[in-house]
Design an enzyme around this catalytic site. Structure first.
Site, PDB file in Angstrom:
ATOM      1  N   TYR A 151       2.788 -10.194   2.002  1.00  0.00           N
ATOM      2  CA  TYR A 151       3.445  -9.035   2.613  1.00  0.00           C
ATOM      3  C   TYR A 151       2.772  -7.777   2.087  1.00  0.00           C
ATOM      4  CZ  TYR A 151       7.093  -5.508   3.518  1.00  0.00           C
ATOM      5  OH  TYR A 151       7.779  -4.383   3.917  1.00  0.00           O
ATOM      6  N   ASP A 246      -4.368  -6.159  -2.616  1.00  0.00           N
ATOM      7  CA  ASP A 246      -3.078  -5.483  -2.584  1.00  0.00           C
ATOM      8  C   ASP A 246      -2.355  -5.743  -3.899  1.00  0.00           C
ATOM      9  OD1 ASP A 246      -0.151  -5.502  -0.376  1.00  0.00           O
ATOM     10  OD2 ASP A 246      -0.597  -4.473  -2.256  1.00  0.00           O
ATOM     11  N   LYS A 274       4.832   0.828  -6.634  1.00  0.00           N
ATOM     12  CA  LYS A 274       5.811   0.365  -7.633  1.00  0.00           C
ATOM     13  C   LYS A 274       5.588   0.974  -9.014  1.00  0.00           C
ATOM     14  CE  LYS A 274       6.476  -3.849  -4.925  1.00  0.00           C
ATOM     15  NZ  LYS A 274       7.846  -3.847  -4.452  1.00  0.00           N
TER      16      LYS A 274
END
Ligand code: KE4
Length: 432
Positions: A151, A246, A274
């Site tokens: 994702y 990623d 994050k």
């Protein structure tokens, strides 16, 4: 009337959710928080401190979601709070460059080896969306490759269901995403070297970039094989394809230099999020200068953002990375996380539950699945109903786990050995 599989009434969360349902789609601002995968009513959080969350009914929970990764130092770390307090008294947003942005960029470049220039944005999605546009702009090619179970945020061109074969382009997996948007996206199987090689032999000269999670968190934790990493590096270089790591979840999480450091990967572009914002909205993408200088205004690939590099967000990000750089906590996190892994394995075995546990550093997933799991094809067959009951059994014992079997749990530096031991005791009871 609560439809929660929980044994505890949480009336204020129930009321808050009923109010929110009238105001926001599904009552939340991100679907993962709606507890759809585990049933019941999501808990509304009043505050957090250290390793703990406190819900609006006054219950305290050991927090293993950590805002889905950012809170590696726990909640309200004093140095992060102090940095925010100092920043807020100088203003909240200027729409003009600041030295704090340069400090955060310097800290990112000093820690992520493959990044020589970086652009700050506001989320992981913005980072991956921009990285894809950059790969296409840099190579002049159209096709992007991603992997099932990976994702990368709600990027239209990545909201794609796998095609029928390696050479079949993807189809939209969300209403509102057009066929045109997804027809240049290929979805392959993670860790499938043969399929990767076949795809490159068929379409290598059409591929702009490959984006992947170097250690997957979004099908639960799944590691790449050494062969898969080697094939990614080899094939992208052979065909002039950009490799996009990623690391929104793994960056600063599994090592100071991220998963690429652990795995010996040399991506062309890395995306971050994050932890890099310390709990405030920061995303970033970066790579070698030759690639990054294609981004406007240095180059012609457009990307922009009103609040990119926001003074409060960069203050929290700088304070967080400063701590991680000056006192790397990875040995502490490894010891705490290994203790938890051993305890969870022992509890599941004692309960006779088929399981497998994948862990890298302080991110891990207990799969209700006998294993092995190397990709989405296996992970998808996990016993999600059993996970959901385990989730609520743990919640009712004061332990807040990820509200989906296909997510990672995170240990922070605020967790202690007694916290880990309490978690293990709760798991032993929760699995009976
Ligand atoms: P955001 O746009 O949510 O900041 O980042 C998207 C993203 C990109 N890449 C990876 C590897 C990610 O894990 C994410 C976001 N992760 C999810 C949880 N696995 C965020 C939780 C949510 O969507 O609410």
């Amino acid at each position: 009337m609560s439809n929660s599989p929980s044994t505890i009434q949480r009336p204020r969360s129930q009321g808050a959710f009923e109010r929110a349902l009238n105001l926001m789609p599904g009552g939340v601002n991100s679907p993962a928080r709606a507890f759809g995968a585990v049933g019941g009513t999501p808990l509304f959080i009043d505050r957090a401190d250290g390793a703990y969350l406190f819900d609006v009914d006054g219950n305290r929970y050991l927090d293993y979601i950590g805002s889905w990764g950012p809170m590696i130092l726990g909640h309200r770390h004093p140095e992060v709070v102090a940095a925010l307090e100092a920043a807020i008294h100088r203003g909240t947003s200027y729409g003009a460059p600041t030295e704090a942005e340069s400090e955060l960029a310097e800290r990112i470049i000093a820690t992520v080896g493959s990044i020589k220039k970086v652009r700050l944005v506001n989320s992981g999605t913005e980072a991956t969306m921009s990285a894809i546009r950059l790969a296409r702009g840099f190579t002049g090619r159209d096709v992007i490759v991603k992997f099932a179970g990976n994702y990368h945020g709600h990027v239209d061109s990545l909201l794609v269901a796998a095609g029928s074969s390696a050479a079949t382009l993807g189809t939209p997996n969300s209403p509102g995403v057009t066929v045109g948007t997804t027809r240049d996206t290929l979805v392959l199987e993670y860790n499938d070297v043969e399929q990767l090689e076949q795809t490159f032999s068929l379409r290598g000269d059409q591929i702009a970039g490959i984006i992947f999670e170097p250690i997957v968190g979004n099908m639960g934790v799944v590691r790449p094989t050494t062969e898969f990493c080697a094939a990614l590096m080899r094939l992208t270089r052979q065909h002039g394809v950009l490799l996009i790591c990623d690391e929104v979840m793994t960056g600063f999480r599994v090592a100071l230099g991220g998963a690429q450091k652990l795995l010996g990967l040399e991506p062309d572009i890395t995306t971050l999020g994050k932890i890099v914002g310390g709990g405030l909205p920061v995303g970033a993408y970066g790579g070698r200068a030759e690639v990054m200088n294609h981004i406007l205004p240095a180059g012609k690939v457009f990307q922009a953002g009103t609040l990119s590099g926001n003074p409060l967000a960069t203050a929290a990000g700088c304070a967080t990375l400063k701590i991680l750089q000056e006192s790397p906590p990875y040995e502490l996190l490894e010891n705490l996380s290994q203790r938890l892994e051993i305890g969870l394995r022992r509890a599941a075995s004692a309960a006779g539950i088929p399981h497998t546990l994948h862990r890298v550093g302080s991110m891990m997933t207990l799969f209700f699945h006998p294993g092995p799991i190397s990709g989405w094809r296996e992970a998808a067959h996990s016993d999600t109903q059993r996970y959901a009951q385990f989730f609520w059994n743990m919640m009712d014992r004061g332990v807040y786990l990820p509200c989906s079997q296909f997510e990672a749990l995170f240990v922070s530096t605020a967790h202690t050995e007694p916290d880990i031991d309490l978690t293990i005791s709760a798991a032993e009871a929760a699995m009976q």
